[in-house]
Design a protein around this motif. Structure first.
Motif, PDB file in Angstrom:
ATOM      1  N   ASN A 199       0.810  -1.340   0.136  1.00 18.40           N
ATOM      2  CA  ASN A 199      -0.231  -0.017   0.096  1.00 18.40           C
ATOM      3  C   ASN A 199       0.655   1.251  -0.144  1.00 18.40           C
ATOM      4  OD1 ASN A 199      -2.701  -1.440   0.024  1.00 18.40           O
ATOM      5  ND2 ASN A 199      -1.951  -2.210   2.122  1.00 18.40           N
ATOM      6  N   HIS A 200       1.948   1.249  -0.588  1.00 21.21           N
ATOM      7  CA  HIS A 200       2.749   2.313  -0.604  1.00 21.21           C
ATOM      8  C   HIS A 200       3.436   2.515  -1.941  1.00 21.21           C
ATOM      9  CE1 HIS A 200       2.776   2.742   3.725  1.00 21.21           C
ATOM     10  NE2 HIS A 200       2.758   1.290   3.784  1.00 21.21           N
ATOM     11  N   ARG A 201       4.590   1.988  -2.269  1.00 26.52           N
ATOM     12  CA  ARG A 201       5.497   2.116  -3.651  1.00 26.52           C
ATOM     13  C   ARG A 201       4.967   1.170  -4.534  1.00 26.52           C
ATOM     14  NH1 ARG A 201      11.628   3.039  -3.093  1.00 26.52           N
ATOM     15  NH2 ARG A 201      11.029   4.242  -5.216  1.00 26.52           N
ATOM     16  N   HIS A 202       4.444   0.072  -4.310  1.00 25.06           N
ATOM     17  CA  HIS A 202       4.050  -0.948  -5.093  1.00 25.06           C
ATOM     18  C   HIS A 202       2.577  -1.454  -5.215  1.00 25.06           C
ATOM     19  CE1 HIS A 202       8.550  -1.768  -5.651  1.00 25.06           C
ATOM     20  NE2 HIS A 202       8.578  -1.757  -4.247  1.00 25.06           N
ATOM     21  N   ARG A 203       1.678  -0.531  -5.556  1.00 31.12           N
ATOM     22  CA  ARG A 203       0.185  -0.607  -5.377  1.00 31.12           C
ATOM     23  C   ARG A 203      -0.165  -1.318  -6.433  1.00 31.12           C
ATOM     24  NH1 ARG A 203      -2.459   2.981  -1.803  1.00 31.12           N
ATOM     25  NH2 ARG A 203      -0.975   4.476  -0.680  1.00 31.12           N
ATOM     26  N   ASP A 204       0.453  -1.309  -7.574  1.00 33.91           N
ATOM     27  CA  ASP A 204      -0.446  -2.077  -8.741  1.00 33.91           C
ATOM     28  C   ASP A 204       0.743  -3.079  -9.532  1.00 33.91           C
ATOM     29  OD1 ASP A 204       1.180  -0.068  -9.885  1.00 33.91           O
ATOM     30  OD2 ASP A 204      -0.698   0.554 -11.326  1.00 33.91           O
ATOM     31  N   ASP A 205       1.812  -3.327  -9.112  1.00 26.67           N
ATOM     32  CA  ASP A 205       3.059  -3.849  -9.815  1.00 26.67           C
ATOM     33  C   ASP A 205       2.314  -5.254 -10.350  1.00 26.67           C
ATOM     34  OD1 ASP A 205       4.462  -1.745  -8.827  1.00 26.67           O
ATOM     35  OD2 ASP A 205       5.968  -2.881  -8.076  1.00 26.67           O
ATOM     36  N   ILE A 206       1.780  -6.146  -9.621  1.00 20.04           N
ATOM     37  CA  ILE A 206       1.375  -7.472 -10.039  1.00 20.04           C
ATOM     38  C   ILE A 206       0.597  -7.124 -11.209  1.00 20.04           C
ATOM     39  CG2 ILE A 206       0.213  -9.532  -9.488  1.00 20.04           C
ATOM     40  CD1 ILE A 206       1.605  -9.401  -6.487  1.00 20.04           C
ATOM     41  N   GLU A 207      -0.558  -6.572 -11.038  1.00 25.42           N
ATOM     42  CA  GLU A 207      -1.531  -6.219 -12.129  1.00 25.42           C
ATOM     43  C   GLU A 207      -0.918  -5.581 -13.399  1.00 25.42           C
ATOM     44  OE1 GLU A 207      -5.562  -3.358 -13.552  1.00 25.42           O
ATOM     45  OE2 GLU A 207      -4.620  -3.430 -11.264  1.00 25.42           O
ATOM     46  N   ARG A 208       0.187  -4.805 -13.270  1.00 26.04           N
ATOM     47  CA  ARG A 208       0.857  -4.363 -14.449  1.00 26.04           C
ATOM     48  C   ARG A 208       1.552  -5.296 -15.197  1.00 26.04           C
ATOM     49  NH1 ARG A 208       4.086   1.014 -13.876  1.00 26.04           N
ATOM     50  NH2 ARG A 208       4.852   0.197 -11.857  1.00 26.04           N
ATOM     51  N   PHE A 209       2.354  -6.157 -14.410  1.00 27.57           N
ATOM     52  CA  PHE A 209       2.784  -7.456 -15.020  1.00 27.57           C
ATOM     53  C   PHE A 209       1.812  -8.175 -15.722  1.00 27.57           C
ATOM     54  CE2 PHE A 209       6.896  -6.765 -11.986  1.00 27.57           C
ATOM     55  CZ  PHE A 209       7.546  -6.811 -13.360  1.00 27.57           C
ATOM     56  N   TYR A 210       0.786  -8.445 -15.278  1.00 25.63           N
ATOM     57  CA  TYR A 210      -0.205  -9.296 -15.878  1.00 25.63           C
ATOM     58  C   TYR A 210      -0.663  -8.453 -17.277  1.00 25.63           C
ATOM     59  CZ  TYR A 210      -1.964 -13.147 -13.116  1.00 25.63           C
ATOM     60  OH  TYR A 210      -2.199 -14.199 -12.204  1.00 25.63           O
ATOM     61  N   ARG A 211      -0.958  -7.055 -16.992  1.00 26.12           N
ATOM     62  CA  ARG A 211      -1.297  -6.452 -18.312  1.00 26.12           C
ATOM     63  C   ARG A 211      -0.212  -6.531 -19.525  1.00 26.12           C
ATOM     64  NH1 ARG A 211      -1.967  -1.226 -16.294  1.00 26.12           N
ATOM     65  NH2 ARG A 211      -2.546  -0.471 -18.484  1.00 26.12           N
ATOM     66  N   ARG A 212       0.968  -6.188 -19.069  1.00 24.30           N
ATOM     67  CA  ARG A 212       2.001  -6.032 -19.719  1.00 24.30           C
ATOM     68  C   ARG A 212       2.102  -7.544 -20.646  1.00 24.30           C
ATOM     69  NH1 ARG A 212       8.234  -4.509 -18.328  1.00 24.30           N
ATOM     70  NH2 ARG A 212       9.325  -4.709 -20.649  1.00 24.30           N
ATOM     71  N   ALA A 213       2.005  -8.715 -20.144  1.00 29.83           N
ATOM     72  CA  ALA A 213       2.105  -9.840 -20.871  1.00 29.83           C
ATOM     73  C   ALA A 213       1.045 -10.105 -21.696  1.00 29.83           C
ATOM     74  CB  ALA A 213       2.197 -10.929 -19.553  1.00 29.83           C
ATOM     75  N   LEU A 214      -0.130  -9.848 -21.089  1.00 24.74           N
ATOM     76  CA  LEU A 214      -1.362  -9.872 -22.283  1.00 24.74           C
ATOM     77  C   LEU A 214      -1.179  -9.048 -23.291  1.00 24.74           C
ATOM     78  CD1 LEU A 214      -4.240  -9.822 -19.464  1.00 24.74           C
ATOM     79  CD2 LEU A 214      -3.711 -11.582 -20.889  1.00 24.74           C
ATOM     80  N   HIS A 215      -0.948  -7.848 -23.065  1.00 18.56           N
ATOM     81  CA  HIS A 215      -0.361  -7.081 -24.443  1.00 18.56           C
ATOM     82  C   HIS A 215       0.530  -7.555 -25.223  1.00 18.56           C
ATOM     83  CE1 HIS A 215      -1.693  -3.419 -21.773  1.00 18.56           C
ATOM     84  NE2 HIS A 215      -2.857  -4.070 -22.356  1.00 18.56           N
ATOM     85  N   ALA A 216       1.613  -8.483 -24.835  1.00 18.69           N
ATOM     86  CA  ALA A 216       2.418  -9.071 -25.698  1.00 18.69           C
ATOM     87  C   ALA A 216       2.123 -10.454 -26.259  1.00 18.69           C
ATOM     88  CB  ALA A 216       3.802  -9.121 -24.833  1.00 18.69           C
ATOM     89  N   ALA A 217       0.909 -10.843 -25.759  1.00 17.03           N
ATOM     90  CA  ALA A 217       0.795 -12.307 -26.174  1.00 17.03           C
ATOM     91  C   ALA A 217       0.397 -12.283 -27.408  1.00 17.03           C
ATOM     92  CB  ALA A 217      -0.689 -12.638 -25.543  1.00 17.03           C
ATOM     93  N   ARG A 218       0.847 -13.590 -28.374  1.00 17.35           N
ATOM     94  CA  ARG A 218       0.870 -13.765 -29.564  1.00 17.35           C
ATOM     95  C   ARG A 218      -0.207 -14.975 -29.804  1.00 17.35           C
ATOM     96  NH1 ARG A 218       6.118 -14.163 -28.408  1.00 17.35           N
ATOM     97  NH2 ARG A 218       5.917 -16.328 -28.787  1.00 17.35           N
ATOM     98  N   HIS A 219      -0.409 -15.951 -29.012  1.00 21.22           N
ATOM     99  CA  HIS A 219      -1.222 -17.137 -29.583  1.00 21.22           C
ATOM    100  C   HIS A 219      -2.087 -17.449 -28.380  1.00 21.22           C
ATOM    101  CE1 HIS A 219       1.713 -20.154 -28.385  1.00 21.22           C
ATOM    102  NE2 HIS A 219       2.439 -19.431 -29.164  1.00 21.22           N
ATOM    103  N   GLU A 220      -1.421 -17.500 -27.253  1.00 25.59           N
ATOM    104  CA  GLU A 220      -2.233 -18.338 -25.945  1.00 25.59           C
ATOM    105  C   GLU A 220      -2.310 -17.829 -24.843  1.00 25.59           C
ATOM    106  OE1 GLU A 220      -2.650 -22.967 -25.155  1.00 25.59           O
ATOM    107  OE2 GLU A 220      -0.701 -22.195 -24.657  1.00 25.59           O
TER     108      GLU A 220
END
Length: 415
Positions: free
Chosen positions: A198-219
């Motif tokens: 609840n300080h400096r890393h409020r959305d880090d895990i969600e952003r990793f998910y979103r970044r992976a989804l944006h780079a997804a090619r087939h599955e």
């Protein structure tokens, strides 16, 4: 993602092993503790005084008695009913038992029960690490019966264990956390520890998910127990499916918390229309929090994809870039999806069957869309921590509840 100045980033040279359910996880953890030479650090949301908790108690006692430094941190809301004999046995042997921010007996204006230590970490000698969604309780074993949970964890060796060690050490002594020397390379996998606080890393895990989804090619395959993501993550899933990526969600079909599944079904219609395939696991309660994207990216950890995990709780996930690990995870998830799930069709979604869930779903969707921003405005003080046992330090934060062995707090949710 922009790298924070206190993160170590991706590191290679790791050996990773996927562990499924308590049958694989508990023996691996107990064996590592039995072989410990210097130190054992454990964090868990739930520790119950059942056969698993008693087995952990025994190996920790043995480790402490042979001079190993043992630090055990439990969440005050998730682990409220440990007996005086259980606690005193640990502390008298030299185990330092920490209780993370136990809630008051009545809901306070600070909403303390909604900011929990939900991480599950074990680090032994700074050399072997475990991370995942499995608590220390017997309901993660198949002989528990129909309510036994389906879940996953990961055993790690190599340089990334230094990141797990640092995270665990910072929780119990934030001002006394030297940067550990990373273990030498031992494998080929790249990995990174992502945490949410609840300080400096409020959305880090969600952003990793979103970044992976944006780079997804087939599955994309995501298996997640409590699914009610925010607007941005929902849009990332929809966009991936619309550009031709096969997006599969494995969600609860036999929920241990019924309202959580009801909430998830409010967004089924929107996702299925975009091309997302939703599979409800029917064998037993799903408790996993894992995902993979294509052949190279995967994650295993404690974070659900719901508002509690994405906006309030302390969470930890290991991000992995390794084809072999990805293939191992995929080999576990595909049979689960094909043999033990029911695929949800568009005509089965609430929005198509009744008119009233359409309005409820729209309201719920807009609430969750803004929930992370609203949650960020809730009081985000530093949660207290109470250390038990002889010689325990007393300079704990004023907000810490003075928990004593034998006292009880409200019962936990099964997360």
């Amino acid at each position: 993602m922009k790298k924070r100045d206190d993160e170590q980033g991706w590191v290679g040279g790791n050996r990773l092993q996927l562990l499924e359910n308590g049958e694989q996880f508990f023996p691996a953890v107990f064996a590592a503790i039995e072989a410990a030479e210097r130190e054992v650090l454990i964090e868990t949301f739930i520790l119950f005084e059942d056969k698993v908790g008693l087995a952990l108690h025994a190996v920790l006692l043995a480790a402490a008695r042979r001079g190993i430094r043992v630090e055990l941190t439990v969440d005050g809301f998730g682990s409220p009913e440990l007996s005086e004999a259980f606690v005193c046995g640990l502390t008298e042997a030299g185990v330092r038992l920490h209780v993370f921010d136990p809630p008051p007996r009545l809901l306070s204006r600070r909403l303390r029960p909604f900011r929990r230590l939900h991480r599950k970490l074990v680090v032994v000698d700074g050399r072997i690490g475990f991370i995942g969604g499995i608590n220390f309780s017997a309901d993660h074993l198949s002989d528990y019966g129909p309510e036994a949970k389906q879940d996953y964890a990961l055993r790690a060796e190599g340089p990334v264990v230094a990141q797990l060690h640092r995270a665990a050490q910072r929780l119990i002594a934030p001002a006394q956390t030297p940067t550990p020397l990373p273990p030498p390379p031992i494998g080929q996998a790249e990995a990174l520890l992502a945490t949410r606080d609840n300080h400096r890393h409020r959305d880090d895990i969600e952003r990793f998910y979103r970044r992976a989804l944006h780079a997804a090619r087939h599955e994309v395959i995501i298996a997640n127990a409590y699914f009610f993501p925010g607007y941005r993550l929902l849009k990332s899933l929809q966009r991936a499916a619309r550009r031709g990526v096969r997006v599969h969600l494995i969600l609860q079909g036999r929920p241990d918390i019924p309202w959580a599944t009801w909430a998830a079904r409010m967004v089924y219609h929107r996702l299925i229309r975009a091309g997302v395939c939703i599979h409800e696991y029917r064998e037993r309660p799903l408790h996993g929090k894992v995902a993979l994207v294509d052949e190279e990216w995967a994650t295993v950890g404690s974070s659900n994809l719901d508002p509690l995990s994405l906006a309030l709780n302390l969470e930890a996930n290991l991000m992995v870039r390794d084809r072999a690990f990805n293939a191992a995870l995929r080999a576990r998830l595909l049979p689960l999806m094909r043999e033990h799930c029911r695929r949800v069709e568009l005509e089965q979604t609430p929005a198509r069957r009744w008119w009233w869930p359409l309005g409820v779903g729209a309201l719920a969707f807009h609430v969750l869309r803004h929930f992370p921003r609203w949650a960020a405005r809730l009081p985000a003080r530093a949660q207290g921590r109470r250390e038990l046992g002889a010689g325990a330090r007393t300079e704990q934060p004023a907000q810490a509840w003075q928990w004593r062995a034998g006292e009880q707090a409200p019962g936990p949710a099964g997360r």
